[in-house]
Design a protein around this motif. Structure first.
Motif, PDB file in Angstrom:
ATOM      1  N   ALA C 293       0.836  -1.209   0.000  1.00  0.00           N
ATOM      2  CA  ALA C 293       0.000   0.000   0.000  1.00  0.00           C
ATOM      3  C   ALA C 293       0.864   1.249   0.000  1.00  0.00           C
ATOM      4  O   ALA C 293       0.600   2.200  -0.748  1.00  0.00           O
ATOM      5  N   ILE C 294       1.921   1.254   0.826  1.00  0.00           N
ATOM      6  CA  ILE C 294       2.731   2.477   0.894  1.00  0.00           C
ATOM      7  C   ILE C 294       3.603   2.638  -0.349  1.00  0.00           C
ATOM      8  O   ILE C 294       3.696   3.739  -0.907  1.00  0.00           O
ATOM      9  N   LEU C 295       4.198   1.556  -0.813  1.00  0.00           N
ATOM     10  CA  LEU C 295       4.966   1.678  -2.059  1.00  0.00           C
ATOM     11  C   LEU C 295       4.037   2.108  -3.184  1.00  0.00           C
ATOM     12  O   LEU C 295       4.376   2.969  -3.998  1.00  0.00           O
ATOM     13  N   GLY C 296       2.867   1.514  -3.224  1.00  0.00           N
ATOM     14  CA  GLY C 296       1.883   1.894  -4.245  1.00  0.00           C
ATOM     15  C   GLY C 296       1.545   3.367  -4.185  1.00  0.00           C
ATOM     16  O   GLY C 296       1.388   4.023  -5.212  1.00  0.00           O
ATOM     17  N   SER C 297       1.454   3.902  -2.966  1.00  0.00           N
ATOM     18  CA  SER C 297       1.086   5.313  -2.849  1.00  0.00           C
ATOM     19  C   SER C 297       2.182   6.217  -3.421  1.00  0.00           C
ATOM     20  O   SER C 297       1.936   7.370  -3.748  1.00  0.00           O
ATOM     21  N   TYR C 298       3.410   5.692  -3.533  1.00  0.00           N
ATOM     22  CA  TYR C 298       4.462   6.472  -4.192  1.00  0.00           C
ATOM     23  C   TYR C 298       4.493   6.227  -5.690  1.00  0.00           C
ATOM     24  O   TYR C 298       4.596   7.159  -6.486  1.00  0.00           O
ATOM     25  N   CYS C 299       4.438   4.947  -6.074  1.00  0.00           N
ATOM     26  CA  CYS C 299       4.639   4.624  -7.488  1.00  0.00           C
ATOM     27  C   CYS C 299       3.431   4.954  -8.354  1.00  0.00           C
ATOM     28  O   CYS C 299       3.568   5.595  -9.391  1.00  0.00           O
ATOM     29  N   LEU C 300       2.258   4.507  -7.921  1.00  0.00           N
ATOM     30  CA  LEU C 300       1.116   4.592  -8.823  1.00  0.00           C
ATOM     31  C   LEU C 300       0.837   6.007  -9.318  1.00  0.00           C
ATOM     32  O   LEU C 300       0.704   6.215 -10.527  1.00  0.00           O
ATOM     33  N   PRO C 301       0.742   7.006  -8.418  1.00  0.00           N
ATOM     34  CA  PRO C 301       0.410   8.339  -8.932  1.00  0.00           C
ATOM     35  C   PRO C 301       1.486   8.895  -9.865  1.00  0.00           C
ATOM     36  O   PRO C 301       1.212   9.778 -10.655  1.00  0.00           O
ATOM     37  N   ARG C 302       2.708   8.376  -9.729  1.00  0.00           N
ATOM     38  CA  ARG C 302       3.773   8.904 -10.584  1.00  0.00           C
ATOM     39  C   ARG C 302       3.951   8.093 -11.851  1.00  0.00           C
ATOM     40  O   ARG C 302       4.216   8.623 -12.914  1.00  0.00           O
ATOM     41  N   CYS C 303       3.858   6.762 -11.750  1.00  0.00           N
ATOM     42  CA  CYS C 303       4.181   5.933 -12.910  1.00  0.00           C
ATOM     43  C   CYS C 303       2.926   5.521 -13.689  1.00  0.00           C
ATOM     44  O   CYS C 303       2.810   5.774 -14.874  1.00  0.00           O
ATOM     45  N   LEU C 304       2.006   4.879 -12.981  1.00  0.00           N
ATOM     46  CA  LEU C 304       0.906   4.262 -13.712  1.00  0.00           C
ATOM     47  C   LEU C 304      -0.187   5.260 -14.091  1.00  0.00           C
ATOM     48  O   LEU C 304      -0.615   5.322 -15.241  1.00  0.00           O
ATOM     49  N   ASN C 305      -0.610   6.057 -13.110  1.00  0.00           N
ATOM     50  CA  ASN C 305      -1.767   6.925 -13.354  1.00  0.00           C
ATOM     51  C   ASN C 305      -1.577   7.892 -14.517  1.00  0.00           C
ATOM     52  O   ASN C 305      -2.498   8.060 -15.324  1.00  0.00           O
ATOM     53  N   PRO C 306      -0.413   8.579 -14.641  1.00  0.00           N
ATOM     54  CA  PRO C 306      -0.281   9.494 -15.785  1.00  0.00           C
ATOM     55  C   PRO C 306      -0.374   8.768 -17.119  1.00  0.00           C
ATOM     56  O   PRO C 306      -0.954   9.288 -18.078  1.00  0.00           O
ATOM     57  N   VAL C 307       0.177   7.549 -17.171  1.00  0.00           N
ATOM     58  CA  VAL C 307       0.129   6.788 -18.420  1.00  0.00           C
ATOM     59  C   VAL C 307      -1.313   6.452 -18.787  1.00  0.00           C
ATOM     60  O   VAL C 307      -1.750   6.628 -19.921  1.00  0.00           O
ATOM     61  N   LEU C 308      -2.047   5.955 -17.786  1.00  0.00           N
ATOM     62  CA  LEU C 308      -3.427   5.544 -18.067  1.00  0.00           C
ATOM     63  C   LEU C 308      -4.416   6.698 -17.949  1.00  0.00           C
ATOM     64  O   LEU C 308      -5.615   6.510 -18.086  1.00  0.00           O
ATOM     65  N   LYS C 309      -3.919   7.885 -17.648  1.00  0.00           N
ATOM     66  CA  LYS C 309      -4.766   9.078 -17.462  1.00  0.00           C
ATOM     67  C   LYS C 309      -5.840   8.842 -16.401  1.00  0.00           C
ATOM     68  O   LYS C 309      -7.020   9.168 -16.588  1.00  0.00           O
ATOM     69  N   ILE C 310      -5.414   8.231 -15.313  1.00  0.00           N
ATOM     70  CA  ILE C 310      -6.326   7.995 -14.200  1.00  0.00           C
ATOM     71  C   ILE C 310      -6.016   9.003 -13.107  1.00  0.00           C
ATOM     72  O   ILE C 310      -4.854   9.276 -12.825  1.00  0.00           O
ATOM     73  N   HIS C 311      -7.039   9.558 -12.487  1.00  0.00           N
ATOM     74  CA  HIS C 311      -6.825  10.335 -11.266  1.00  0.00           C
ATOM     75  C   HIS C 311      -7.648   9.681 -10.163  1.00  0.00           C
ATOM     76  O   HIS C 311      -8.872   9.655 -10.215  1.00  0.00           O
ATOM     77  N   ASP C 312      -6.944   9.160  -9.172  1.00  0.00           N
ATOM     78  CA  ASP C 312      -7.552   8.322  -8.148  1.00  0.00           C
ATOM     79  C   ASP C 312      -7.602   9.138  -6.853  1.00  0.00           C
ATOM     80  O   ASP C 312      -6.669   9.137  -6.065  1.00  0.00           O
ATOM     81  N   THR C 313      -8.737   9.864  -6.630  1.00  0.00           N
ATOM     82  CA  THR C 313      -8.772  10.858  -5.552  1.00  0.00           C
ATOM     83  C   THR C 313      -8.310  10.321  -4.209  1.00  0.00           C
ATOM     84  O   THR C 313      -7.446  10.900  -3.567  1.00  0.00           O
ATOM     85  N   SER C 314      -8.916   9.222  -3.761  1.00  0.00           N
ATOM     86  CA  SER C 314      -8.528   8.800  -2.420  1.00  0.00           C
ATOM     87  C   SER C 314      -7.619   7.579  -2.437  1.00  0.00           C
ATOM     88  O   SER C 314      -7.516   6.865  -1.440  1.00  0.00           O
ATOM     89  N   GLY C 315      -6.979   7.342  -3.561  1.00  0.00           N
ATOM     90  CA  GLY C 315      -5.982   6.274  -3.606  1.00  0.00           C
ATOM     91  C   GLY C 315      -6.555   4.888  -3.395  1.00  0.00           C
ATOM     92  O   GLY C 315      -5.955   4.070  -2.697  1.00  0.00           O
ATOM     93  N   VAL C 316      -7.711   4.593  -3.975  1.00  0.00           N
ATOM     94  CA  VAL C 316      -8.277   3.264  -3.743  1.00  0.00           C
ATOM     95  C   VAL C 316      -7.420   2.170  -4.377  1.00  0.00           C
ATOM     96  O   VAL C 316      -7.478   1.023  -3.950  1.00  0.00           O
ATOM     97  N   HIS C 317      -6.624   2.537  -5.378  1.00  0.00           N
ATOM     98  CA  HIS C 317      -5.812   1.512  -6.029  1.00  0.00           C
ATOM     99  C   HIS C 317      -4.855   0.861  -5.031  1.00  0.00           C
ATOM    100  O   HIS C 317      -4.789  -0.353  -4.917  1.00  0.00           O
ATOM    101  N   PHE C 318      -4.133   1.710  -4.285  1.00  0.00           N
ATOM    102  CA  PHE C 318      -3.173   1.118  -3.339  1.00  0.00           C
ATOM    103  C   PHE C 318      -3.788   0.802  -1.981  1.00  0.00           C
ATOM    104  O   PHE C 318      -3.276  -0.049  -1.250  1.00  0.00           O
TER     105      PHE C 318
END
Lengths: 404, 404, 404
Positions: C293-318
């Protein structure tokens, strides 16, 4: 910020990682017991909810320390519960121990944690998380040791022994806090604001509502314990409002009085609740407990604390310490009144309970004092007085303005 | 501050001390019964939690009156519960009373207290704690008297009789509030802010979640009452959002609508819940209750209140009064529909319930009005209108800024 | 405000009126079953409390979106529960369905709603209530369909099937959020303040305390599930504090880390809890979940989300997505380890669970994506990016100042 803060903050993760690794390794030798459960999940849940949510918000009364109060409360509870369950596992190697089911073990661990949470109240804002984690582990061991002597050598029942938790927590915390520097006299950071008072009231009301669960969870005749606790709490609430208005200059209520005194009855009635047969006795006890708590809130910070160089941030001495003393005394007096015809057995029980009381006090004061000394070793990077009561030391804020 | 405030504040401690002394003296003649308990501790706990925590925060919507809403709510509940338990004890001297166990007595006392809490809502911010304590005792006696007539002369079941608590509380409060001066028209102190609305929402959500516990605690077939209450609450929530958006100028929601209307379904379904066999009936009832609550929130303050010179601070008339009336009506209609073949028995029951309804209304209005007159005697030092809705009158604040 | 807002706000009441009318009409054909209840009211109550109160406040972390978070959460839950109960009624027409009692049906409906609440987290502040209501209905149908395939064709037990709720909710929400415009880069409105963080912490602590209830409510051996969940949560809490301090610049804790990572263990252990025989396994799982969850909170908004054009307001992904994936994997690994001697049956079960996992993912992503497309039709009046994260768009405020 000076560099040694970095050191302290850098050592915390490794400390709790180490602790957690130890726990997991020891838990490797533990499995779930199939024993019939004697404590139901809702009973456990009430205590769990109360300790995590209730005490977390109860301690959130400092205007700049809300995050730490609630966050660190959760941290020490999960550390402490694991530690406590492990200690129980290790004690199983002693002869003649009965096996307890997991739910009972978790419940007792959570009840014991109250001691740590109360001690935290005395050093709130002055202790860093590294010190707090160490204190949690040491206090759990010390309290378990004290309880082990109770049940093994003094034949005190498990329930009565557990009710010493407030006494132990308060005096352990006070002894430890005597080794911490006092906050600067002019500082306004350890003040409360209406908003933080309201948060704290939220926690207090939670504790109030769940206190009968706390006192009854290990008791045999739950119904009578619940009723006695309820009446004691009710009368201490009325008394708290009464005395608060009587003792302030212009007859107004003071929220800090209400916070501490409404719970005093519940604390005091803990020991004697199973043997109180009439509601009026519980009510008188609640009244006395509340009186002691409010008078204590005036006398102690002025008379006792300056002499002993104690600074008791959330007033655990009068909120939990004195009412708990009163409760222990009331328990003995009630025993004497109820059994005065049966002298030999009475003599035995009175001796036992007096021993149990002084033993708890002694263990709490001595281990608390030693813990206080150890925690102030340079190794633990004590916080300088100017940084007391500051969330900002531990938490990254979105913005800099943090008062609430 | 003028000197008579000092007088009022000085008389409060002695009043509650006197009350508490009376309670303790009377409780001296009371002991715990060994009767089998018919209400479990978790059932009691739900109701207790709801009344103390839920209603406390539900009433905390005034921007400068949060401390008093939550604090005084706790005070009157503990006073009222003791008073109510005592009245039950005294009623035992009447012939043919069955003995109830302590948990049931506490639960019923807590349920009855809802009447006082609701009445408080109507005079919130305008009544001082001395008046509040007197009102609590008087209202508990009046409501118990009304319930005693219900169960003794009208053969209404205990459960149905208790469900009149919202009706009684709302109209007692309204009648009493008609004797209090109205707040100054230009005053902004009885307004809510987003923060206080949020606190109040916290209480509302609590009440919402626990409402099925409230309605089912005395019922025989708990499961059906729980489901009916849940569906009624669900539909009133949907309706509240719908009507709130429909009735505001630009289609926005209004938090005060949500506060009052989401609970209306639970109130309305209370009477009939045990005899509703199909969820859709409960749903329709929830819908109607919510419609009435929201329409009432528009009409009453504009049409009825100015005529009767009533100022209803938290809108108990439309939140609890009207839905409760609807519920009583629906109960009778449902009885007629379900038993229209059995004319003689139907006739009897309909008469009984209509009598019970009007009796409750009459007792509430008359005793409420008289209480309102008594409370405005000079003896009780009414608050001047300019000091309405002010925590600062009763609470010592760390600083002077208190809006939240 | 441009006129099409009026249109949107004007269409909401009619939409939910329509939905409610449909519900009531369908409920007309439903009555209460007399079946023995297998789920007690307190079990249901815990889940209900958790979903309405816990998630409501958990999502209230945006500084200007507290009213909407809590209010709309209540709205979609009551809509969704009715919808879900109805779907169950309709499914009864399928052959070979066993009849469930009402309490169980309500409990399952509330559990399923977690999917919608989690999805809401991904689009929080960007979705208007009309879109939200439509999404609720569509997602309930999609999730029920996915669960129906689980239990009918794959023989997955009801409990395990329900534990896919976090996975489904997270990926449905992410897929839908990919169709919403991203917020403006410079905007500060989707930030949190210390006060909103504290509100959110209140919800998080509630969820933490009740998570064992959530995981155990449908399980057969509740005791073991409760203990495993507790230990997993405890270790993820410790890990969350540890990693939060390790990963920030100056060793401070970050509240958003604590929010998301303390719950990760509870999510991950959901699948395997009934078959974990040793606490240390649950603890390791909790540790891994928190790390992810914590690693995800660093990586996802920087790596995955911009690529997929996702904005995940409350971080449900991680917070929910990744830990849930880990849990599904751990479940299969544990099955393999525990049953590696019994190859044929093992092969079958592993195949089944892998199928169940991918089926859930696929249904979630596909239906979520389609829902995202549909919700962005002009019909639904999407909010312009400049109006994102604003309570003021939906709520009438007493004053204009609304940040808290």
């Amino acid at each position: 910020m000076p560099s040694h803060y970095h050191n302290f903050t850098n050592s915390l993760p490794w400390l709790i990682l180490f602790l957690e690794a130890v726990f997991i390794v020891f838990f490797y030798f533990s499995d779930y017991d199939e024993a019939m459960t004697s404590i139901s999940y809702p009973d456990f849940q009430d205590v769990n909810h109360m300790v995590i949510f209730g005490f977390g918000f109860f301690l959130a009364f400092l205007k700049r320390y809300g995050f730490s109060s609630i966050g660190f409360n959760l941290l020490i509870i999960v550390l402490g519960v694991q530690c406590s369950v492990l200690i129980e596992e290790l004690l199983l190697f002693l002869p003649d121990r009965e096996i307890e089911d997991d739910m009972k073990r978790l419940t007792k661990a959570t009840l014991s944690l109250t001691a740590v949470v109360i001690s935290t109240g005395a050093v709130l804002g002055k202790i860093n998380p590294v010190q707090l984690s160490v204190m949690t582990v040491v206090e759990m061991v010390a309290f378990r040791m004290s309880r082990w002597i109770h049940t093994t050598f003094l034949q005190v029942s498990d329930n009565i022994s557990m009710m010493h938790v407030h006494l132990f927590g308060a005096y352990f915390g006070l002894a430890a806090s005597s080794r911490f520097s006092e906050p600067l006299p002019g500082s306004e950071k350890n003040a409360n604001t209406p908003k933080s008072d309201l948060l704290s009231m939220l926690g207090t009301v939670f504790l109030w509502v769940f206190w009968p669960s706390f006192n009854s969870v290990l008791a045999e005749d739950k119904s009578i314990v619940i009723c006695n606790t309820y009446f004691a709490l009710a009368v201490s609430t009325v008394t708290a409002f009464m005395l608060s208005a009587l003792t302030t200059k212009d007859g107004k209520f003071k929220m800090t009085h209400i916070h501490s005194a409404v719970l005093a009855g519940g604390v005091a009635v803990g020991y004697a609740a199973p043997i109180i047969d009439y509601p009026w006795i519980a009510m008188i006890l609640g009244l006395l407990a509340s009186v002691i708590a409010i008078l204590g809130s005036y006398c102690l910070p002025r008379c006792l604390n300056p002499v002993l160089k104690i600074h008791d941030t959330s007033g655990v001495h009068f909120t939990f310490g004195l009412p708990s003393m009163l409760g222990a005394l009331a328990h003995i007096v009630l025993l004497v009144i109820q059994n005065w015809t049966d002298t030999p057995s009475l003599h035995l029980w009175v001796t036992i309970y007096i021993w149990a009381f002084f033993l708890t006090m002694d263990v709490a004061l001595i281990t608390g004092f030693i813990t206080g000394i150890i925690l102030n070793f340079k190794l633990f990077k004590t916080i300088p007085v100017s940084k007391y009561f500051e969330d900002q030391l531990y938490w990254e804020f979105p913005h800099l303005a943090v008062e609430f």
